[in-house]
Design a protein around this motif. Structure first.
Motif, PDB file in Angstrom:
ATOM      1  N   PRO A 178       0.822  -1.214   0.000  1.00 13.70           N
ATOM      2  CA  PRO A 178       0.000   0.000   0.000  1.00 13.70           C
ATOM      3  C   PRO A 178       0.856   1.264   0.000  1.00 13.70           C
ATOM      4  CG  PRO A 178      -0.596  -1.397   1.866  1.00 13.70           C
ATOM      5  CD  PRO A 178       0.543  -2.041   1.176  1.00 13.70           C
TER       6      PRO A 178
ATOM      7  N   SER B  39       2.519   8.433  -5.419  1.00  9.63           N
ATOM      8  CA  SER B  39       2.666   8.590  -3.980  1.00  9.63           C
ATOM      9  C   SER B  39       3.509   9.828  -3.690  1.00  9.63           C
ATOM     10  CB  SER B  39       3.274   7.313  -3.398  1.00  9.63           C
ATOM     11  OG  SER B  39       4.587   7.482  -3.009  1.00  9.63           O
ATOM     12  N   THR B  44      -3.584  13.829  -0.292  1.00 10.91           N
ATOM     13  CA  THR B  44      -4.248  14.023   0.995  1.00 10.91           C
ATOM     14  C   THR B  44      -4.302  15.511   1.327  1.00 10.91           C
ATOM     15  OG1 THR B  44      -3.565  11.867   1.750  1.00 10.91           O
ATOM     16  CG2 THR B  44      -4.148  13.443   3.449  1.00 10.91           C
ATOM     17  N   GLN B  81      -8.594   7.953   5.292  1.00  9.76           N
ATOM     18  CA  GLN B  81      -8.161   6.589   4.979  1.00  9.76           C
ATOM     19  C   GLN B  81      -8.178   5.689   6.213  1.00  9.76           C
ATOM     20  OE1 GLN B  81      -4.264   6.433   3.221  1.00  9.76           O
ATOM     21  NE2 GLN B  81      -4.160   4.226   3.327  1.00  9.76           N
ATOM     22  N   ASP B 149     -10.784  10.087   0.833  1.00 14.14           N
ATOM     23  CA  ASP B 149      -9.340   9.955   0.672  1.00 14.14           C
ATOM     24  C   ASP B 149      -8.934   8.501   0.880  1.00 14.14           C
ATOM     25  OD1 ASP B 149      -6.669  10.335   0.465  1.00 14.14           O
ATOM     26  OD2 ASP B 149      -6.429  11.415   2.351  1.00 14.14           O
ATOM     27  N   GLU B 150      -8.913   7.713  -0.175  1.00 13.12           N
ATOM     28  CA  GLU B 150      -8.568   6.293  -0.118  1.00 13.12           C
ATOM     29  C   GLU B 150      -9.325   5.585   0.990  1.00 13.12           C
ATOM     30  OE1 GLU B 150      -4.849   4.920  -1.115  1.00 13.12           O
ATOM     31  OE2 GLU B 150      -3.897   6.878  -1.265  1.00 13.12           O
ATOM     32  N   THR B 153      -8.775   1.569   1.041  1.00 13.88           N
ATOM     33  CA  THR B 153      -7.475   0.942   0.768  1.00 13.88           C
ATOM     34  C   THR B 153      -7.132  -0.155   1.772  1.00 13.88           C
ATOM     35  OG1 THR B 153      -6.788   3.100   0.022  1.00 13.88           O
ATOM     36  CG2 THR B 153      -5.080   1.478   0.236  1.00 13.88           C
ATOM     37  N   GLN B 160     -15.075  -3.292   1.017  1.00 18.03           N
ATOM     38  CA  GLN B 160     -14.947  -2.183   0.083  1.00 18.03           C
ATOM     39  C   GLN B 160     -16.207  -2.026  -0.762  1.00 18.03           C
ATOM     40  OE1 GLN B 160     -11.385  -1.194  -2.451  1.00 18.03           O
ATOM     41  NE2 GLN B 160     -12.449  -2.479  -3.911  1.00 18.03           N
ATOM     42  N   THR B 182      -7.904   7.577  -5.145  1.00 19.33           N
ATOM     43  CA  THR B 182      -7.685   6.127  -5.123  1.00 19.33           C
ATOM     44  C   THR B 182      -6.478   5.739  -5.961  1.00 19.33           C
ATOM     45  OG1 THR B 182      -8.642   3.984  -5.697  1.00 19.33           O
ATOM     46  CG2 THR B 182      -9.361   5.848  -7.014  1.00 19.33           C
ATOM     47  N   HIS B 183      -5.954   4.540  -5.709  1.00 20.46           N
ATOM     48  CA  HIS B 183      -4.857   4.006  -6.520  1.00 20.46           C
ATOM     49  C   HIS B 183      -5.355   2.965  -7.499  1.00 20.46           C
ATOM     50  CE1 HIS B 183      -1.174   5.690  -5.064  1.00 20.46           C
ATOM     51  NE2 HIS B 183      -1.540   5.533  -3.820  1.00 20.46           N
ATOM     52  N   ASN B 184      -6.602   2.522  -7.272  1.00 21.99           N
ATOM     53  CA  ASN B 184      -7.093   1.357  -7.979  1.00 21.99           C
ATOM     54  C   ASN B 184      -7.913   1.773  -9.206  1.00 21.99           C
ATOM     55  OD1 ASN B 184      -8.526  -0.952  -8.770  1.00 21.99           O
ATOM     56  ND2 ASN B 184      -8.560  -1.743  -6.689  1.00 21.99           N
TER      57      ASN B 184
END
Lengths: 311, 200
Positions: A178, B39, B44, B81, B149-150, B153, B160, B182-184
């Motif tokens: 993560p 990242s 955030t 998060q 914010d995520e 995760t 989810q 999100t990262h996904n």
């Protein structure tokens, strides 16, 4: 794959419980892991997937004997055919079995990254570490920084390096990705894959199921502190018809790319586990038998499943 | 009707480089925007600026062409998060919910909050269960926009999907605007009507 590999770690009927205060001075035992089975062969990556709070990280701590004092461990663990005793765990951890901790808070806040990642090993593995940092795209000056100066993703990459630096035969990686970008996460998993191909083994605890299917050989699915299914990673790629347990099928269907459909209900709380199958309260196929007795582990189509109805 | 960050600049310290430099984002009412960024980019920070927790050094955060109101419950609500860090650890969960308005049975049902949880302390629930409370209190406050914010995760995929389905249903009913970090990519495709990548 081609031939049966040597069994590296074997876990049988493992249970972990915590002594807790109930009312006043009365104490009770809270069972967080019950009757868990897991086998890891050399040369493979075993991914552990499953719900949050299903005991994934506890298992890692139990293997390394770093649980808090109020925990009791029962059951059998064998490493290379020999019983894992407390002394043996102490000997092996950090040398033959390495951990990638889940929290970036595991870094010593008062120690610079370079010396911290090098660890106590003699001679100092500084050269090897620099190469690892380079592969992880960590800038050269990172070794002179303190942990609070790193972003979340950088700290993760440092944690993964600390485990790869050792000559461990088994790496237990607890949520290593993560915060990393996809590219960095792929690089980390590629390194684990290389290790496994050299005959070592990796236990990969992760929520990132897409990555797990891609890099792992087998996937163990955890629910409420036990393994409900162990299947080949390729079964997860094929889809729910190749899977055996209703919970694994539910996981697959809940992925955003496969329907995004959740099943209702919640994982039972460790203090109030159902008597029979742990998944029964949420299971669409449950029968009377499921509510009375915990199903035994059965082998179906090359995988292991803990369900009366799995087929 | 829109929530907008207009050419904002931000840094945590004068000696440090800008984290956000001339950054602009706009989300209409009823629109769902997913934001990608590498990242350390400042996702955030952007989320906190949009919800009014931080002030930009230059530029403006505008809600319907006006600055965010300074008093009362903010119509832009942020969901973090890590729910365990966003809930007072010494409050029972009932009090956490009551802080943002009257407890309503239908809200509890919609979010799948079990009645027994209300008398518990935050450490007695898992992250996924706590996150439901965070989402519930953000939506109960009558927010028009929520910034996520995520939020999923650290959760397993079933939790989810449960959380997001509730958010999407409520947001649809009330025509809310959503900004989701999100990262996904798969998740973004599912939840958003539009996605932007801040790194490009």
């Amino acid at each position: 794959m081609e031939q049966k590999k040597e069994t590296l770690l074997e876990i049988h009927d493992l249970s972990v419980s915590f002594r807790m205060y109930d009312h006043g001075l009365e104490q009770k035992d809270l069972k967080a892991i019950s009757d868990l089975h897991l086998t890891v062969h050399s040369g493979e990556i075993v991914a552990i997937a499953g719900s949050s709070g299903s005991g994934k990280s506890l298992l890692a701590s139990a293997i390394l004997d770093i649980l808090p004092d109020n925990a009791t461990v029962q059951g059998h663990m064998h490493y290379k055919g020999q019983e894992l005793t407390r002394e043996r765990q102490k000997q092996l951890r950090g040398t033959k079995i390495a951990l990638v901790p889940q929290s970036v808070a595991y870094l010593d806040p008062l120690m610079k990254i370079g010396p911290q990642a090098d660890g106590h090993y003699k001679p100092k593995p500084t050269e090897k570490r620099r190469k690892l940092f380079e592969r992880f795209q960590l800038p050269e000056h990172t070794e002179k920084l303190y942990p609070f100066q790193l972003s979340g993703g950088m700290a993760r990459r440092v944690l993964v390096s600390t485990a790869l630096i050792t000559d461990a035969e088994l790496i237990i990686a607890d949520e290593p990705t993560p915060g990393m970008s996809l590219e960095q996460a792929l690089e980390a998993l590629r390194m684990f894959r290389e290790m496994a191909d050299e005959g070592k083994a990796v236990i990969l605890i992760t929520h990132d199921m897409d990555l797990a299917f891609e890099f792992a050989d087998r996937v163990a699915v955890f629910y409420a502190g036990t393994t409900v299914e162990t299947a080949l990673a390729s079964d997860f790629k094929t889809g729910p018809e190749a899977l055996r347990h209703p919970y694994s099928k539910a996981l697959w269907k809940a992925l955003p790319q496969n329907g995004f459909e959740p099943i209702p209900g919640f994982q039972p709380y460790a203090g109030s586990l159902p008597k029979g199958c742990l998944f029964a309260p949420r299971c669409p196929y449950k029968t009377e038998q499921c509510e009375k007795q915990v199903p035994p582990v059965r082998e179906i189509r090359g995988g292991e499943v803990r369900c009366y109805h799995g087929a | 009707m829109a929530l907008e960050a207009k050419n904002i600049y931000f840094r945590y310290d004068r000696k440090q480089p800008w984290i956000l430099e001339d950054c602009s984002v706009r989300v209409e009412k009823g629109e769902r925007l997913a934001i990608f960024a590498p990242s350390g980019y400042g996702k955030t920070t952007l989320a906190m600026l949009l919800a009014g927790y931080l002030e930009p050094a230059k530029g403006q955060i505008l809600l319907d062409e006006k600055p965010l109101p300074k008093r009362g419950i903010c119509p832009v609500q942020l969901i973090y998060q890590h729910p365990e860090k966003a809930i007072n650890p010494r409050w029972r969960l009932k009090r956490v919910l009551e802080e943002s308005g009257q407890l309503r049975e239908d809200v509890l049902d919609a979010f799948g909050i079990e009645r027994a949880w209300l008398d518990r302390f935050p450490r007695e629930l898992s992250g996924g269960e706590l996150q439901r409370f965070c989402v519930a209190r953000a939506l109960m406050s009558g927010a028009e926009y929520i910034i996520c914010d995520e939020i999923s995760t650290m959760m397993d995929v079933i939790t989810q999907a449960q959380i997001w389905n509730v958010v999407l249903k409520e947001a649809g009913k009330r025509n809310m605007g959503i900004i989701a970090v999100t990262h996904n990519k798969h998740l973004a495709e599912r939840i958003a009507t539009r996605t932007i990548d801040l790194s490009i």
